[in-house]
Design a protein around this motif. Structure first.
Motif, PDB file in Angstrom:
ATOM      1  N   TYR A  14       6.563  10.993  -7.863  1.00  0.00           N
ATOM      2  CA  TYR A  14       6.715   9.775  -8.655  1.00  0.00           C
ATOM      3  C   TYR A  14       5.412   8.970  -8.664  1.00  0.00           C
ATOM      4  O   TYR A  14       4.969   8.475  -9.700  1.00  0.00           O
ATOM      5  N   PHE A  15       4.773   8.852  -7.484  1.00  0.00           N
ATOM      6  CA  PHE A  15       3.515   8.110  -7.396  1.00  0.00           C
ATOM      7  C   PHE A  15       2.410   8.801  -8.198  1.00  0.00           C
ATOM      8  O   PHE A  15       1.493   8.153  -8.691  1.00  0.00           O
ATOM      9  N   LYS A  16       2.506  10.133  -8.322  1.00  0.00           N
ATOM     10  CA  LYS A  16       1.526  10.875  -9.111  1.00  0.00           C
ATOM     11  C   LYS A  16       1.835  10.812 -10.601  1.00  0.00           C
ATOM     12  O   LYS A  16       1.046  11.252 -11.424  1.00  0.00           O
ATOM     13  N   GLY A  17       3.036  10.294 -10.941  1.00  0.00           N
ATOM     14  CA  GLY A  17       3.431  10.202 -12.340  1.00  0.00           C
ATOM     15  C   GLY A  17       3.932  11.511 -12.911  1.00  0.00           C
ATOM     16  O   GLY A  17       3.842  11.741 -14.116  1.00  0.00           O
ATOM     17  N   VAL A  40      11.432   2.379   2.923  1.00  0.00           N
ATOM     18  CA  VAL A  40      11.018   3.788   2.895  1.00  0.00           C
ATOM     19  C   VAL A  40      10.084   4.023   1.708  1.00  0.00           C
ATOM     20  O   VAL A  40       9.062   4.695   1.815  1.00  0.00           O
ATOM     21  N   PHE A  41      10.460   3.459   0.555  1.00  0.00           N
ATOM     22  CA  PHE A  41       9.668   3.609  -0.663  1.00  0.00           C
ATOM     23  C   PHE A  41       8.235   3.142  -0.428  1.00  0.00           C
ATOM     24  O   PHE A  41       7.266   3.850  -0.721  1.00  0.00           O
ATOM     25  N   TYR A  42       8.075   1.914   0.129  1.00  0.00           N
ATOM     26  CA  TYR A  42       6.742   1.361   0.300  1.00  0.00           C
ATOM     27  C   TYR A  42       5.971   2.033   1.433  1.00  0.00           C
ATOM     28  O   TYR A  42       4.741   2.073   1.412  1.00  0.00           O
ATOM     29  N   SER A  43       6.669   2.573   2.429  1.00  0.00           N
ATOM     30  CA  SER A  43       5.961   3.300   3.484  1.00  0.00           C
ATOM     31  C   SER A  43       5.338   4.584   2.942  1.00  0.00           C
ATOM     32  O   SER A  43       4.195   4.927   3.263  1.00  0.00           O
ATOM     33  N   GLU A  46       2.338   3.622   0.726  1.00  0.00           N
ATOM     34  CA  GLU A  46       1.123   3.368   1.501  1.00  0.00           C
ATOM     35  C   GLU A  46       0.479   4.682   1.945  1.00  0.00           C
ATOM     36  O   GLU A  46      -0.747   4.837   1.905  1.00  0.00           O
ATOM     37  N   GLU A  47       1.323   5.636   2.370  1.00  0.00           N
ATOM     38  CA  GLU A  47       0.807   6.939   2.796  1.00  0.00           C
ATOM     39  C   GLU A  47       0.092   7.635   1.654  1.00  0.00           C
ATOM     40  O   GLU A  47      -1.000   8.192   1.813  1.00  0.00           O
ATOM     41  N   TRP A  48       0.690   7.584   0.466  1.00  0.00           N
ATOM     42  CA  TRP A  48       0.104   8.243  -0.707  1.00  0.00           C
ATOM     43  C   TRP A  48      -1.196   7.566  -1.115  1.00  0.00           C
ATOM     44  O   TRP A  48      -2.173   8.224  -1.470  1.00  0.00           O
ATOM     45  N   GLU A  49      -1.228   6.216  -1.031  1.00  0.00           N
ATOM     46  CA  GLU A  49      -2.428   5.474  -1.432  1.00  0.00           C
ATOM     47  C   GLU A  49      -3.593   5.754  -0.497  1.00  0.00           C
ATOM     48  O   GLU A  49      -4.747   5.791  -0.932  1.00  0.00           O
ATOM     49  N   GLY A 210       8.795  -6.610  -2.093  1.00  0.00           N
ATOM     50  CA  GLY A 210       7.805  -5.548  -2.142  1.00  0.00           C
ATOM     51  C   GLY A 210       6.785  -5.689  -1.020  1.00  0.00           C
ATOM     52  O   GLY A 210       7.045  -6.309   0.013  1.00  0.00           O
ATOM     53  N   LYS A 211       5.627  -5.110  -1.217  1.00  0.00           N
ATOM     54  CA  LYS A 211       4.538  -5.193  -0.251  1.00  0.00           C
ATOM     55  C   LYS A 211       3.216  -5.377  -1.004  1.00  0.00           C
ATOM     56  O   LYS A 211       3.041  -4.806  -2.070  1.00  0.00           O
ATOM     57  N   VAL A 212       2.342  -6.159  -0.409  1.00  0.00           N
ATOM     58  CA  VAL A 212       1.014  -6.325  -0.988  1.00  0.00           C
ATOM     59  C   VAL A 212      -0.021  -6.164   0.117  1.00  0.00           C
ATOM     60  O   VAL A 212       0.266  -6.339   1.300  1.00  0.00           O
ATOM     61  N   GLU A 213      -1.225  -5.849  -0.299  1.00  0.00           N
ATOM     62  CA  GLU A 213      -2.358  -5.754   0.608  1.00  0.00           C
ATOM     63  C   GLU A 213      -3.388  -6.798   0.206  1.00  0.00           C
ATOM     64  O   GLU A 213      -3.711  -6.947  -0.973  1.00  0.00           O
ATOM     65  N   LEU A 214      -3.868  -7.530   1.188  1.00  0.00           N
ATOM     66  CA  LEU A 214      -4.913  -8.519   0.947  1.00  0.00           C
ATOM     67  C   LEU A 214      -6.241  -7.957   1.423  1.00  0.00           C
ATOM     68  O   LEU A 214      -6.338  -7.422   2.534  1.00  0.00           O
TER      69      LEU A 214
END
Length: 331
Positions: A14-17, A40-43, A46-49, A210-214
Motif C-alpha cells: 500500500y505504501f508503495k502504491g 500498527v499502520f503507522y509503525s 515508519e519502517e517503510w519510510e 495520526g503521527k508526524v515527525e518534526l
C-alpha cells in the motif's frame, strides 16, 4: 488475511502504491476499526519510510524532472521529421513557446509568483482552504500560507506557514506533506490532523490524530522528534523542543469554531492571542495581574467581547481606547 504477516505485506504494498482499489478500501476500513490498528499502520509506515526515504523537497530537482520529461517529449515528436501533421507541428510550437516562457520567468525572478499561491487572512478573519490533493487547511487570523500552485513543480507536498493553521491532510503513500515554518522547524506527515502555531514568539505543533515527525534544522545537524496523538511540541526562541501531553485532545484547533480553551493560561499569553488574532495593542498594568491564570472555554468572534470576558473572569478592569486594550487592577 488478518494474520500479522499478511497485513504487513499488504500495508507495505500500500505504501508503495501497488494495491488494488478493493485492497485499499479494506485497509482504510481496517485502520478505522481501532486505535490498535492505527498504531500498527503507522509503525509499519515508519519502517517503510526509513528504508525508502522520501524527504525530497528541492525545487531544482522538480525542475530537472520537468525538463527531462519535456526533452523526452520533444525528441519523440521531432524524430518523426516532416511526417508531423500541421496540427501536431502547431502543438509542438506552442509547447516550445510555453517552455521557453516558463524558464524565462524563472530567470527573470518571477518564477515563484507563477508557481506559488499565497493565502492571507486579516485580523479577526479565518478561511478554509482545500488544496489540490484534497488536504483541508483552516487558516487562523493574521496568518499566511504559501502552497504550490501546480502539483508539477514539487516532488512532495510542501507548504510554508507564517501564523497559525489546522491541517487535515489527505493520505498519500508516496508523497509526504511538509509544513515549513520560519523558525526552522518542519512538520512532516503522510495523512493526519494537527495544528501548527508559528508566530514571532515560538512555534508549537499539536497532534490530534495520526503521527508526524518534526525536523529542526540546526547548524550542527538536524534534530528529529516523533509525535503521537494527544501530544504537543513547543519550540521556544532558544530552539529547545519541549514535548508534553495535551489534556483535552478534542479541543485541539477549537479556534476554528471561534471557541477558545484555556488551562491555567496566564493573562500575558491571552494578551498575545488577542494581539495576534485581532491586531490590537494590549497593555497590562502590573506584573501581578499579568501572571493571573484562567481556565475554561468560551466562544467569541469579536476582540472586545473576548477581552471583556477575560477581564470579568479574572476580576480586573478593561479600558478600551481605539485599537488599544489596557488590563488593570480594579480601583
Amino acid at each position: 488475511m488478518h494474520d500479522k504477516d499478511t497485513i504487513k505485506e499488504l500495508l507495505l504494498n500500500y505504501f508503495k502504491g501497488s494495491v488494488s482499489v478493493i485492497q485499499k478500501k479494506w485497509i482504510d476500513d481496517w485502520v478505522n476499526e481501532s486505535l490498535e490498528n492505527e498504531e500498527v499502520f503507522y509503525s509499519y509506515l515508519e519502517e517503510w519510510e526509513r528504508k525508502n526515504p522520501q524527504y525530497l523537497t528541492d525545487t531544482e530537482q522538480a525542475l530537472v524532472t520537468f525538463r527531462n520529461k519535456s526533452e523526452s517529449g520533444i525528441s519523440q515528436k521531432i524524430g518523426s521529421g516532416s511526417s508531423l501533421k500541421p496540427q501536431k507541428r502547431r502543438a509542438l510550437k506552442l509547447f516550445l513557446v510555453a517552455s521557453l516562457t516558463l524558464f524565462g520567468l524563472l530567470f527573470l525572478g518571477t518564477f515563484d509568483k507563477v508557481t506559488v499561491k499565497t493565502y492571507n487572512t486579516g485580523y479577526g478573519e479565518m478561511i478554509t482552504i482545500t488544496l489540490y490533493d484534497g488536504t483541508i487547511v483552516h487558516l487562523n487570523a493574521n496568518s499566511e500560507l504559501k502552497t504550490p500552485r501546480f502539483a508539477l513543480f514539487s516532488n512532495s507536498r510542501k507548504v510554508e506557514l507564517l501564523g497559525e493553521a489546522s491541517f487535515n491532510v489527505t493520505h498519500d503513500p508516496i508523497n509526504k506533506f511538509i509544513v515549513h515554518t520560519m523558525n526552522g522547524l518542519d512538520v512532516i506527515v503522510h495523512g493526519t490532523e494537527f495544528t501548527v502555531y508559528n508566530r514571532r514568539h515560538n512555534t508549537e505543533v499539536q497532534l490530534k490524530s495520526g503521527k508526524v515527525e518534526l525536523i529542526k534544522h540546526n547548524a550542527n545537524g538536524d534534530e528529529s522528534v516523533l509525535m503521537k496523538p494527544g501530544e504537543k511540541v513547543r519550540m521556544e526562541i532558544d530552539g529547545v523542543l519541549q514535548k508534553e501531553k495535551v489534556k483535552a485532545p478534542e479541543d485541539i484547533a477549537s479556534w476554528t469554531q471561534y471557541r477558545y480553551v484555556f488551562d491555567q493560561t496566564s493573562l500575558i499569553e491571552i494578551a498575545r492571542i488577542i494581539s495576534d488574532n485581532y491586531g490590537v495593542e494590549v497593555e497590562i498594568s502590573g506584573d501581578s495581574i499579568g501572571k493571573r491564570t484562567l481556565s475554561g472555554s468560551f466562544r467569541s468572534e469579536d476582540a472586545k467581547e473576548f477581552a471583556e470576558a477575560v477581564a470579568q473572569v479574572l476580576g480586573i478592569s478593561l479600558v478600551i481606547e481605539k485599537k488599544r486594550f489596557r488590563f488593570a487592577k480594579m480601583d
